[in-house]
Design a protein around this motif. Structure first.
Motif, PDB file in Angstrom:
ATOM      1  N   LYS A 185      40.423  50.076  47.796  1.00 23.07           N
ATOM      2  CA  LYS A 185      39.103  50.121  48.420  1.00 23.07           C
ATOM      3  C   LYS A 185      38.038  50.638  47.408  1.00 23.07           C
ATOM      4  O   LYS A 185      37.006  49.884  47.268  1.00 23.07           O
ATOM      5  CB  LYS A 185      39.165  51.377  49.659  1.00 23.07           C
ATOM      6  N   ALA A 186      38.566  51.824  46.653  1.00 19.19           N
ATOM      7  CA  ALA A 186      37.225  52.382  45.677  1.00 19.19           C
ATOM      8  C   ALA A 186      36.961  51.192  44.583  1.00 19.19           C
ATOM      9  O   ALA A 186      35.766  51.135  44.248  1.00 19.19           O
ATOM     10  CB  ALA A 186      37.988  53.616  45.241  1.00 19.19           C
ATOM     11  N   GLU A 187      37.853  50.502  44.191  1.00 16.52           N
ATOM     12  CA  GLU A 187      37.668  49.478  43.012  1.00 16.52           C
ATOM     13  C   GLU A 187      36.878  48.281  43.580  1.00 16.52           C
ATOM     14  O   GLU A 187      36.089  47.725  42.849  1.00 16.52           O
ATOM     15  CB  GLU A 187      39.000  49.087  42.513  1.00 16.52           C
ATOM     16  N   ARG A 188      37.222  47.937  44.940  1.00  9.60           N
ATOM     17  CA  ARG A 188      36.313  46.758  45.536  1.00  9.60           C
ATOM     18  C   ARG A 188      35.048  47.264  45.841  1.00  9.60           C
ATOM     19  O   ARG A 188      33.998  46.537  45.413  1.00  9.60           O
ATOM     20  CB  ARG A 188      37.047  46.483  46.854  1.00  9.60           C
ATOM     21  N   ALA A 189      34.780  48.679  46.288  1.00 10.72           N
ATOM     22  CA  ALA A 189      33.506  49.256  46.402  1.00 10.72           C
ATOM     23  C   ALA A 189      32.689  49.147  44.809  1.00 10.72           C
ATOM     24  O   ALA A 189      31.281  49.100  44.982  1.00 10.72           O
ATOM     25  CB  ALA A 189      33.417  50.380  46.864  1.00 10.72           C
ATOM     26  N   SER A 190      33.404  49.371  43.996  1.00  4.01           N
ATOM     27  CA  SER A 190      32.819  49.539  42.461  1.00  4.01           C
ATOM     28  C   SER A 190      32.837  48.232  41.690  1.00  4.01           C
ATOM     29  O   SER A 190      32.783  48.477  40.384  1.00  4.01           O
ATOM     30  CB  SER A 190      33.360  50.878  41.906  1.00  4.01           C
ATOM     31  N   ALA A 191      33.151  47.232  42.160  1.00  2.00           N
ATOM     32  CA  ALA A 191      33.389  46.023  41.451  1.00  2.00           C
ATOM     33  C   ALA A 191      32.582  45.757  40.709  1.00  2.00           C
ATOM     34  O   ALA A 191      32.613  45.306  39.504  1.00  2.00           O
ATOM     35  CB  ALA A 191      33.779  44.814  42.310  1.00  2.00           C
ATOM     36  N   ALA A 224      45.815  41.004  24.433  1.00  2.94           N
ATOM     37  CA  ALA A 224      45.851  40.732  25.850  1.00  2.94           C
ATOM     38  C   ALA A 224      45.980  42.131  26.789  1.00  2.94           C
ATOM     39  O   ALA A 224      46.118  43.034  25.974  1.00  2.94           O
ATOM     40  CB  ALA A 224      47.263  40.360  25.777  1.00  2.94           C
ATOM     41  N   LEU A 225      45.194  41.891  27.835  1.00  2.00           N
ATOM     42  CA  LEU A 225      45.394  42.833  28.622  1.00  2.00           C
ATOM     43  C   LEU A 225      46.375  42.769  29.448  1.00  2.00           C
ATOM     44  O   LEU A 225      46.603  41.762  30.317  1.00  2.00           O
ATOM     45  CB  LEU A 225      43.805  43.117  29.646  1.00  2.00           C
ATOM     46  N   VAL A 226      47.554  43.718  29.670  1.00  2.00           N
ATOM     47  CA  VAL A 226      48.580  43.551  30.382  1.00  2.00           C
ATOM     48  C   VAL A 226      48.408  44.895  31.541  1.00  2.00           C
ATOM     49  O   VAL A 226      48.913  45.878  31.015  1.00  2.00           O
ATOM     50  CB  VAL A 226      49.880  43.530  29.839  1.00  2.00           C
ATOM     51  N   THR A 227      48.101  44.619  32.829  1.00  2.00           N
ATOM     52  CA  THR A 227      47.883  45.684  33.567  1.00  2.00           C
ATOM     53  C   THR A 227      48.783  45.636  34.945  1.00  2.00           C
ATOM     54  O   THR A 227      48.875  44.511  35.109  1.00  2.00           O
ATOM     55  CB  THR A 227      46.369  45.807  33.905  1.00  2.00           C
ATOM     56  N   ALA A 228      48.854  46.794  35.532  1.00  2.00           N
ATOM     57  CA  ALA A 228      49.623  46.721  36.678  1.00  2.00           C
ATOM     58  C   ALA A 228      48.453  46.383  37.923  1.00  2.00           C
ATOM     59  O   ALA A 228      48.960  46.077  39.043  1.00  2.00           O
ATOM     60  CB  ALA A 228      50.005  48.004  36.951  1.00  2.00           C
ATOM     61  N   ARG A 229      47.214  46.406  37.671  1.00  2.00           N
ATOM     62  CA  ARG A 229      46.240  45.802  38.671  1.00  2.00           C
ATOM     63  C   ARG A 229      46.443  44.300  39.238  1.00  2.00           C
ATOM     64  O   ARG A 229      47.347  43.543  38.432  1.00  2.00           O
ATOM     65  CB  ARG A 229      44.840  45.862  38.042  1.00  2.00           C
ATOM     66  N   SER A 230      45.911  44.272  40.347  1.00  2.00           N
ATOM     67  CA  SER A 230      46.025  42.898  40.851  1.00  2.00           C
ATOM     68  C   SER A 230      44.725  42.767  41.515  1.00  2.00           C
ATOM     69  O   SER A 230      43.811  43.529  41.947  1.00  2.00           O
ATOM     70  CB  SER A 230      47.378  42.607  41.960  1.00  2.00           C
ATOM     71  N   ALA A 231      44.552  41.466  42.279  1.00  2.00           N
ATOM     72  CA  ALA A 231      43.498  41.175  42.992  1.00  2.00           C
ATOM     73  C   ALA A 231      43.434  42.092  44.386  1.00  2.00           C
ATOM     74  O   ALA A 231      44.480  42.246  44.704  1.00  2.00           O
ATOM     75  CB  ALA A 231      43.315  39.746  43.448  1.00  2.00           C
ATOM     76  N   PRO A 232      42.493  42.658  44.788  1.00  3.22           N
ATOM     77  CA  PRO A 232      40.956  42.456  44.191  1.00  3.22           C
ATOM     78  C   PRO A 232      40.538  43.394  43.005  1.00  3.22           C
ATOM     79  O   PRO A 232      39.261  43.378  42.946  1.00  3.22           O
ATOM     80  CB  PRO A 232      40.144  42.759  45.668  1.00  3.22           C
ATOM     81  N   ALA A 233      41.513  44.465  42.657  1.00  2.00           N
ATOM     82  CA  ALA A 233      41.003  45.494  41.832  1.00  2.00           C
ATOM     83  C   ALA A 233      40.925  44.808  40.265  1.00  2.00           C
ATOM     84  O   ALA A 233      40.399  45.278  39.302  1.00  2.00           O
ATOM     85  CB  ALA A 233      42.116  46.331  41.492  1.00  2.00           C
ATOM     86  N   ARG A 247      35.779  40.335  24.464  1.00  2.00           N
ATOM     87  CA  ARG A 247      36.635  39.413  24.749  1.00  2.00           C
ATOM     88  C   ARG A 247      38.101  39.538  24.692  1.00  2.00           C
ATOM     89  O   ARG A 247      38.492  40.095  23.295  1.00  2.00           O
ATOM     90  CB  ARG A 247      36.189  38.034  24.354  1.00  2.00           C
ATOM     91  N   VAL A 248      38.935  39.635  25.652  1.00  2.00           N
ATOM     92  CA  VAL A 248      40.530  39.573  25.211  1.00  2.00           C
ATOM     93  C   VAL A 248      41.073  38.252  25.463  1.00  2.00           C
ATOM     94  O   VAL A 248      40.532  37.335  26.328  1.00  2.00           O
ATOM     95  CB  VAL A 248      41.182  40.499  26.204  1.00  2.00           C
ATOM     96  N   ASP A 249      42.070  37.683  24.759  1.00  2.00           N
ATOM     97  CA  ASP A 249      42.294  36.415  24.916  1.00  2.00           C
ATOM     98  C   ASP A 249      43.245  36.056  25.670  1.00  2.00           C
ATOM     99  O   ASP A 249      43.066  35.079  26.471  1.00  2.00           O
ATOM    100  CB  ASP A 249      43.402  35.958  23.275  1.00  2.00           C
ATOM    101  N   GLU A 250      44.051  37.161  26.515  1.00  2.00           N
ATOM    102  CA  GLU A 250      44.822  36.636  27.581  1.00  2.00           C
ATOM    103  C   GLU A 250      44.870  38.064  28.452  1.00  2.00           C
ATOM    104  O   GLU A 250      44.711  39.261  27.912  1.00  2.00           O
ATOM    105  CB  GLU A 250      46.445  36.416  27.218  1.00  2.00           C
ATOM    106  N   SER A 251      44.740  37.714  29.990  1.00  2.00           N
ATOM    107  CA  SER A 251      44.825  38.910  30.764  1.00  2.00           C
ATOM    108  C   SER A 251      45.824  38.548  31.711  1.00  2.00           C
ATOM    109  O   SER A 251      46.114  37.441  32.506  1.00  2.00           O
ATOM    110  CB  SER A 251      43.192  39.024  31.409  1.00  2.00           C
ATOM    111  N   VAL A 252      46.795  39.649  32.128  1.00  8.20           N
ATOM    112  CA  VAL A 252      47.771  39.401  32.876  1.00  8.20           C
ATOM    113  C   VAL A 252      47.596  40.692  33.899  1.00  8.20           C
ATOM    114  O   VAL A 252      47.867  41.641  33.535  1.00  8.20           O
ATOM    115  CB  VAL A 252      49.143  39.461  32.046  1.00  8.20           C
ATOM    116  N   PHE A 253      47.505  40.274  35.446  1.00  7.64           N
ATOM    117  CA  PHE A 253      47.479  41.108  36.269  1.00  7.64           C
ATOM    118  C   PHE A 253      48.889  41.192  37.150  1.00  7.64           C
ATOM    119  O   PHE A 253      49.025  40.083  37.645  1.00  7.64           O
ATOM    120  CB  PHE A 253      46.365  40.773  37.273  1.00  7.64           C
ATOM    121  N   LEU A 254      49.511  42.047  36.858  1.00 13.12           N
ATOM    122  CA  LEU A 254      50.915  41.897  37.309  1.00 13.12           C
ATOM    123  C   LEU A 254      51.040  42.663  38.804  1.00 13.12           C
ATOM    124  O   LEU A 254      52.311  42.457  39.358  1.00 13.12           O
ATOM    125  CB  LEU A 254      51.820  42.947  36.357  1.00 13.12           C
ATOM    126  N   GLY A 255      50.231  43.293  39.505  1.00 10.64           N
ATOM    127  CA  GLY A 255      50.459  43.865  40.821  1.00 10.64           C
ATOM    128  C   GLY A 255      51.735  44.804  40.768  1.00 10.64           C
ATOM    129  O   GLY A 255      52.170  44.649  41.909  1.00 10.64           O
TER     130      GLY A 255
END
Length: 300
Positions: A185-191, A224-233, A247-255
């Motif tokens: 909720k906080a990340e959506r509000a601060s997008a 590469a950014l490899v993060t536990a975040r997922s949409a919508p964060a 710029r990062v070459d690859e971004s992986v959102f793993l949820g």
């Protein structure tokens, strides 16, 4: 001294560059004098490669690709004395590494020389030294023993976690304190509001400057950014990097999925994460650096 704008400077401890496990056990069990005798008696014995050796090899090869004045420098920081450190320099010469600057501190922590050398990154096997470097505002990580097998190509691949590494831990604090729903909720509000910078923001900026020396399709560095975040964060992360002009070459959102297999698929030469459990898991697949920063390390 601030980081040098014309160079990417990496400081590395001798225990990260070479396998000094046996001699370190002598130091811990028998003391400094026994350690000194051990090293001097074996100063012509070549040391085995350590966890960070493949990374250093690839870093120094970038200078060969660019030609001219070196754009990457690796500096050795060691708790050895210059006398006992002769074995380390003999091994550097044997492997043909272009490392000429060093600080040998005879049992004392070498972290205080990170600033004067203008370092962008410090890699060590000593967590205390790493924390002190972070306190100086330098990107730093403790190398976790694991799988550091070198890829067959010469492309240098850096992978980063997001929160508390590239970014501040402001969002992670909400997650730790209030849970996933409140975090989302906080990340959506601060997008639209960029995150604050974390300890590796400056290093990522320096890497990007070095990448800019090459054509996009022939660059020997990938990030590469490899993060536990997922949409919508994910949105706030993307907009933050855009606001920073990074710029990062690859971004992986793993949820929340385990990161190890994804890091192996990317072929990371090293992965940086603030979470000790994530580091232990990732180290089964790639060389990993623990960044002891942020809320996840308050009680560590």
């Amino acid at each position: 001294m601030a980081a040098r704008p014309d160079k990417l400077v990496i400081a590395i401890s001798s225990r990260a560059l070479f396998n000094l496990g046996e001699s370190h056990r002598v130091f811990e069990e028998q003391g400094l004098q026994a350690f000194s005798r051990y090293q001097i008696e074996r100063e012509n014995d070549v040391l085995e490669k350590g966890d960070a050796f493949p990374l250093v090899e690839k870093l120094l090869k970038i200078n060969e690709l660019l030609g001219g004045e070196p754009r990457v420098e690796v500096i050795l920081l060691s708790r050895n004395s210059a006398d006992t450190g002769l074995r380390v320099f003999n091994s550097i010469e044997y492997y043909g590494l272009d490392i000429t600057r060093a600080a040998f501190c005879n049992g004392e922590s070498p972290y205080r020389y990170i600033g004067p050398f203008g370092c962008n990154l410090f890699l060590s096997a000593d967590g205390v030294d790493v924390r002190r470097a972070l306190d100086q505002g330098v990107a730093a990580a403790t190398l976790v023993a694991g799988d550091s097998r070198k890829r067959r190509d010469d492309v240098l691949r850096f992978a980063f976690d997001g929160d508390a590494v590239i970014f501040s831990d402001e969002a992670e604090r909400i997650y730790k304190r209030e849970g996933l729903v409140a975090f989302t909720k906080a990340e959506r509000a601060s997008a639209q509001k960029p995150l604050g910078g974390g300890p590796f923001k400056g290093f990522l900026e320096a890497l990007q400057k070095l990448q800019a020396e090459f054509e996009l399709d022939s660059c020997p560095i990938r990030t590469a950014l490899v993060t536990a975040r997922s949409a919508p964060a994910h949105e706030r992360v993307i907009r933050t990097l855009r606001a920073w002009d990074i710029r990062v070459d690859e971004s992986v959102f793993l949820g929340g999925l385990p990161k190890g297999e994804f890091l192996r698929a990317f072929g990371a030469d090293v992965f940086f994460d603030d979470q000790p459990a994530q580091c232990a898991s990732a180290a089964e697949h790639v060389a990993t650096g623990h960044v002891p920063h942020g809320i996840a390390n308050v009680d560590a």
